[in-house]
Design an enzyme around this catalytic site. Structure first.
Site, short mmCIF file in Angstrom:
data_model
loop_
_atom_site.label_atom_id
_atom_site.label_comp_id
_atom_site.label_asym_id
_atom_site.label_seq_id
_atom_site.Cartn_x
_atom_site.Cartn_y
_atom_site.Cartn_z
N GLN A 145 19.38 1.48 62.62
CA GLN A 145 18.06 2.06 62.34
C GLN A 145 18.19 3.54 62.67
O GLN A 145 18.14 3.93 63.83
CB GLN A 145 16.97 1.37 63.18
CG GLN A 145 15.62 2.07 63.17
CD GLN A 145 14.97 2.16 61.80
OE1 GLN A 145 15.13 1.27 60.98
NE2 GLN A 145 14.26 3.24 61.53
N CYS A 146 18.39 4.36 61.63
CA CYS A 146 18.66 5.79 61.86
C CYS A 146 17.40 6.64 61.96
O CYS A 146 17.43 7.69 62.61
CB CYS A 146 19.56 6.33 60.76
SG CYS A 146 21.27 5.78 60.94
N PRO A 184 12.98 -3.28 65.06
CA PRO A 184 11.82 -2.65 65.72
C PRO A 184 10.64 -2.25 64.83
O PRO A 184 9.58 -1.92 65.34
CB PRO A 184 12.42 -1.39 66.38
CG PRO A 184 13.69 -1.11 65.65
CD PRO A 184 14.18 -2.42 65.09
N TYR A 185 10.81 -2.28 63.51
CA TYR A 185 9.72 -1.83 62.63
C TYR A 185 9.32 -2.93 61.66
O TYR A 185 10.02 -3.93 61.50
CB TYR A 185 10.16 -0.58 61.85
CG TYR A 185 10.40 0.61 62.75
CD1 TYR A 185 9.34 1.34 63.27
CD2 TYR A 185 11.69 0.97 63.13
CE1 TYR A 185 9.55 2.41 64.12
CE2 TYR A 185 11.92 2.04 63.98
CZ TYR A 185 10.85 2.75 64.48
OH TYR A 185 11.06 3.81 65.34
N GLU A 239 7.06 -0.20 51.50
CA GLU A 239 8.47 0.23 51.43
C GLU A 239 8.87 0.60 50.01
O GLU A 239 9.63 1.54 49.80
CB GLU A 239 9.39 -0.85 52.01
CG GLU A 239 9.07 -1.29 53.44
CD GLU A 239 8.87 -0.16 54.43
OE1 GLU A 239 9.44 0.92 54.24
OE2 GLU A 239 8.12 -0.36 55.40
N HIS A 245 7.82 4.10 49.25
CA HIS A 245 8.70 5.12 49.84
C HIS A 245 9.82 5.55 48.88
O HIS A 245 10.40 6.62 49.07
CB HIS A 245 9.35 4.59 51.12
CG HIS A 245 8.59 4.92 52.36
ND1 HIS A 245 8.21 6.20 52.68
CD2 HIS A 245 8.17 4.13 53.39
CE1 HIS A 245 7.58 6.19 53.85
NE2 HIS A 245 7.53 4.95 54.29
N TYR A 262 0.43 8.00 59.35
CA TYR A 262 0.12 7.03 58.30
C TYR A 262 -1.37 7.09 57.94
O TYR A 262 -1.74 7.31 56.79
CB TYR A 262 0.43 5.60 58.77
CG TYR A 262 1.88 5.31 59.06
CD1 TYR A 262 2.63 4.52 58.20
CD2 TYR A 262 2.50 5.80 60.21
CE1 TYR A 262 3.96 4.22 58.47
CE2 TYR A 262 3.83 5.51 60.48
CZ TYR A 262 4.56 4.72 59.61
OH TYR A 262 5.87 4.43 59.88
N ARG A 268 9.23 -6.21 67.03
CA ARG A 268 8.55 -5.20 66.21
C ARG A 268 7.65 -4.37 67.13
O ARG A 268 6.75 -4.90 67.77
CB ARG A 268 7.74 -5.90 65.12
CG ARG A 268 7.11 -4.95 64.13
CD ARG A 268 6.38 -5.76 63.06
NE ARG A 268 5.69 -4.91 62.12
CZ ARG A 268 4.88 -5.37 61.16
NH1 ARG A 268 4.70 -6.68 61.02
NH2 ARG A 268 4.27 -4.54 60.34
#
Length: 609
Positions: free
Chosen positions: A131-132, A263-264, A293, A296, A380, A560
Site C-alpha cells: 500500500q504505497c 487498511p482501506y 475506485e 479514480h 472526500y 480497515r
C-alpha cells in the site's frame, strides 16, 4: 510547487520510465530490487540527483553502466532518508540517463504487509501486499515519491512457484526462473504514466475469474464465489463512468479482494483495484466502494493532485463521480441521499479533529505533517460538498458534468494544483464569473471546520431516517415499548446506516435504549460492516458493557482503518473497557498493517513499537 512530503527535486529532473526486477523473499520478509530509472534533466549542468528512500539498504548505484558515488542523508521521522547520487558527468536540459540502483527493503517497510499463512483465508501459504499511498513507495524502491512526477513502468517479479504475483499494470506473461526451479517470474507493463503511489504488488495463492470483458476478480479461492457475486455489476459501473468522464484508458479493470488486514476500503491501483473484504455484504449494498475506485481511473490516476495538500482534487471529484454513478444505478433521490450522508461523515471528522484543527482545511498545510496522520474524510466530503454546491450554483448536474469532462481532458496525464483547478473553473464558466466571485473561497478552502455553506439536498429517502432517529432521541423509558421490528422493515441497508449515523451525532443514548434497540432490531447479528460498525459505536458510547467483546472483535478481525481506529478510540474512552482495549491492541499489534498499527498506537497513547 514544492512537495513538503518528499526530498526529491521534481523541478530539477523527472523519472520518465522505470524498469523493475523484484525478488520476493518470504523467509527474510524482504524484497531485493534492481531499479532502472530513465531520468530526464530539466536544467543545465545537473550534477546530482536526490531520491526518496525509507528503511532501504542501498547496495549499488550506476549511471549509464558506470558506478556512481552515492550518500544517504539524515533520516527524518516519517519522510525517510534522502539518497543523493553524484552523476559521473553533468547533464544538460532535456538529456536522459539510466540510473540503476540495487536495494533491499527492511522487514518493517511501511508499504508492505507480510502475512503468515494463518492470517490468510486458505491457511496454507503466506501472502504479501503493498500500500504505497501516500508516501510509502520509497520504502520499496528509491524514487521521486511525489504525485507531481509520472512515469511508465515495466516489471519482472520473482516469487515462489506455488504463488502468483499481480501488479498495478497489464500482465505480460510468466516463466520459470532459470536459476531456481522453485521460483517463477511474472512480468508486467504499465504504458500509461503514473505517480509512484500507484505502484502496487500482491503475492499470494490467488485465483481469478473473469466477470466482464475487461474485468477479472482475483482473490484466494475461499473468497472467490462471494466476491464474484458482490461485484457482478462492475462492467455496468465502468460503462456509466465512461459515459460521465470519457474513455477508459487503462485497458484492464481487475479487482483484488485482499485479506481483512488491508487498511482501506479500496485502493485505486491502475488495472487492479485493491478491495477490503469488509464490503462483501452478500447483497451488493456496499459495492459503491467499486464505483469510487472506478472513478479514480479518471480523477486521481489520470488527473492527479500535484501534492498531498491538494488531495481533495483526487478525492472530492472521485466522490462526486461515484455518486453520479450511484444516481445512474439507483436514481437521483439515492444520489442526494448519499450526498447528505457524506455531510454527516464530514461532521464526524470535524468533531474528531476539532473544529479549529487546520487539518480540517480543504487545502491543509502539510509542512512537517505526516500525511497518514492527516488522513480523514475531509478531502472526500468537504471536497464533494464544494463540487455539489457549485453544481447547484452553476446550473445543475448536466452543466457541471460538462465542466468535469473538460477538466479531465485538459489535465489528463498531468498533475494539478487547486489554483490551476480554480483558474480552469473560471475560464470554463467565463459567463458566470459574477456567481463564482460570490463563493467564499477562503471559507471553503483555507478555513478549518464545517464549510461556510451547506448545499441543498432532496430529503425523500432521508426523512424516514430522521423521523426514526429523532423518535429514539426523544424517547423516555416508558416510550421504549412503542418500538418494534416494523420500524425498520421498509428501510434499505443504506437508510439503516443513516439512522445510526444520525444517532451518533447526538448525545449518547441511555443503555436502556440500546438494549431495547437490540431486542427489536437484533443488530448484533447484522453482517453488513457499515451497519455493524455504527451500531457497536452507539452501544459503546451508551456504556453498554455487553458489547465490549463484540466491538473488540470487530476492531481486530479486520484492519480497515475507517472501522478499526474509531472503535479502538471509543473503547479507550469507555473507562470500563480501557484496560482490556489496550491489552487487546498489544496482543494483536504484530499482526496489524504497519500504518494501522502506528496510528492506533497514537490513538491509544501508546509509544511506537
Amino acid at each position: 510547487m514544492a512537495d513538503p512530503s518528499s526530498f526529491a527535486s521534481p523541478e530539477k529532473f523527472n523519472i520518465k520510465h522505470m524498469h523493475l526486477k523484484l525478488h520476493v523473499d518470504f523467509t527474510s520478509r524482504a524484497i531485493a530490487a534492481s531499479t532502472s530509472l530513465t531520468v530526464r534533466s530539466l536544467q543545465d549542468s545537473l550534477a546530482s540527483l536526490i531520491l526518496d528512500t525509507k528503511d532501504l539498504t542501498i547496495k549499488k548505484v550506476a549511471v549509464n553502466g558506470k558506478d556512481a558515488t552515492f550518500a544517504l542523508g539524515t533520516t527524518h521521522s516519517f519522510k525517510g532518508t534522502p539518497l543523493e547520487i553524484t552523476l559521473p558527468f553533468s547533464l544538460t536540459r532535456g538529456q536522459e540517463v539510466i540510473v540503476e540502483i540495487d536495494s533491499v527493503t527492511s522487514p518493517k517497510s511501511s508499504a508492505l504487509q507480510w502475512l503468515n499463512k494463518e492470517q490468510t483465508a486458505g491457511k496454507i501459504h503466506p501472502y504479501l501486499f503493498s500500500q504505497c499511498q501516500a508516501t510509502h513507495c520509497r520504502s520499496i524502491i528509491p524514487c521521486q515519491d511525489t504525485p507531481s512526477v509520472k512515469f511508465t513502468y515495466y516489471s519482472q517479479v520473482s516469487v515462489p512457484k506455488e504463488l502468483m504475483a499481480l501488479m498495478s499494470a497489464l500482465r505480460d506473461g510468466e516463466l520459470s526462473e532459470q536459476s531456481d526451479s522453485n521460483r517463477k517470474i511474472y512480468r508486467f507493463k504499465q504504458n500509461v504514466p503514473i505517480p509512484s503511489y500507484l505502484i502496487a504488488l500482491v503475492v499470494g495463492a490467488l485465483e481469478g475469474r473473469k466477470v466482464g470483458p475487461r474485468t477479472t476478480i482475483w482473490t484466494e479461492k475461499e473468497l472467490l464465489e462471494p466476491s464474484v457475486y458482490e461485484f457482478a455489476e462492475t462492467e455496468k459501473m465502468l460503462k456509466y463512468a465512461e459515459d460521465l468522464a470519457g474513455p477508459y484508458v487503462w485497458g484492464q479493470y481487475d479487482l483484488l479482494i485482499l485479506p481483512p488486514s488491508f487498511p482501506y476500503g479500496g485502493m485505486e491501483n491502475p488495472c487492479l483495484t485493491f478491495v477490503t473484504p469488509t464490503v462483501l455484504a452478500g447483497d451488493r449494498s456496499l459495492a459503491s466502494v467499486i464505483a469510487h475506485e472506478i472513478s479514480h481511473s479518471w480523477t486521481g490516476n489520470l488527473v492527479t493532485n500535484e501534492t498531498w495538500e491538494n488531495f481533495w482534487l483526487n478525492e472530492g471529484h472521485t466522490v462526486y463521480l461515484e455518486r453520479r454513478i450511484d444516481g445512474r444505478l439507483y436514481g437521483e433521490e439515492f444520489r442526494q441521499f448519499k450526498a447528505l450522508g457524506g455531510w454527516k461523515e464530514l461532521q464526524n471528522s470535524v468533531n474528531t479533529f476539532g473544529a479549529t484543527n487546520p487539518l480540517t482545511n480543504l487545502v491543509p498545510n502539510l509542512h512537517e505533517v505526516d500525511v497518514d496522520a492527516a488522513f480523514s474524510s475531509v478531502p472526500y466530503e468537504k471536497g464533494f460538498a464544494l463540487l455539489f454546491y457549485l453544481e447547484q450554483l452553476l446550473g445543475g448536474p448536466e452543466i457541471f458534468l460538462g465542466f468535469l469532462k473538460s477538466y479531465i481532458q485538459m489535465f489528463a496525464f498531468k498533475s494539478v494544483t487547486t489554483e490551476e483547478w480554480k483558474k480552469f473553473l473560471y475560464s470554463y464558466f467565463k459567463d458566470k464569473v459574477d456567481i463564482l466571485d460570490k463563493v467564499d473561497w477562503k471559507g471553503w478552502m483555507h478555513t478549518p471546520g464545517m464549510p461556510p455553506v451547506q448545499p441543498k439536498y432532496d430529503m425523500t429517502l432521508a426523512n424516514a431516517c430522521i423521523t426514526l432517529g429523532q423518535k429514539w432521541v426523544k424517547a423516555t423509558e416508558s416510550d421504549l415499548g412503542s418500538f418494534s421490528a416494523d420500524d425498520v422493515k421498509d428501510l434499505s441497508s443504506h437508510q439503516l446506516i443513516e439512522v445510526l449515523a444520525i444517532l451518533l451525532l447526538e448525545k449518547p443514548l441511555p443503555v436502556s435504549h440500546v438494549k431495547r434497540m437490540q431486542e427489536v432490531y437484533n443488530l448484533n447479528d447484522v453482517k453488513n460492516s457499515e451497519i455493524r460498525f455504527r451500531w457497536l459505536r452507539l452501544c459503546i458510547r451508551a456504556g453498554w458493557e455487553d458489547v465490549i467483546p463484540l466491538a473488540l472483535a470487530m476492531a481486530t478481525e479486520q484492519g480497515r482503518m475507517k472501522f478499526t481506529r474509531p472503535l479502538y478510540r471509543d473503547l479507550y474512552n469507555f473507562e470500563k473497557a480501557r484496560e482490556q482495549t489496550v491489552n487487546t491492541f498489544l496482543k494483536n499489534r504484530s499482526f496489524m498493517h504497519p500504518v494501522t498499527e502506528m496510528l492506533v498506537a497514537k490513538d491509544l497513547h501508546i509509544s511506537a513499537s
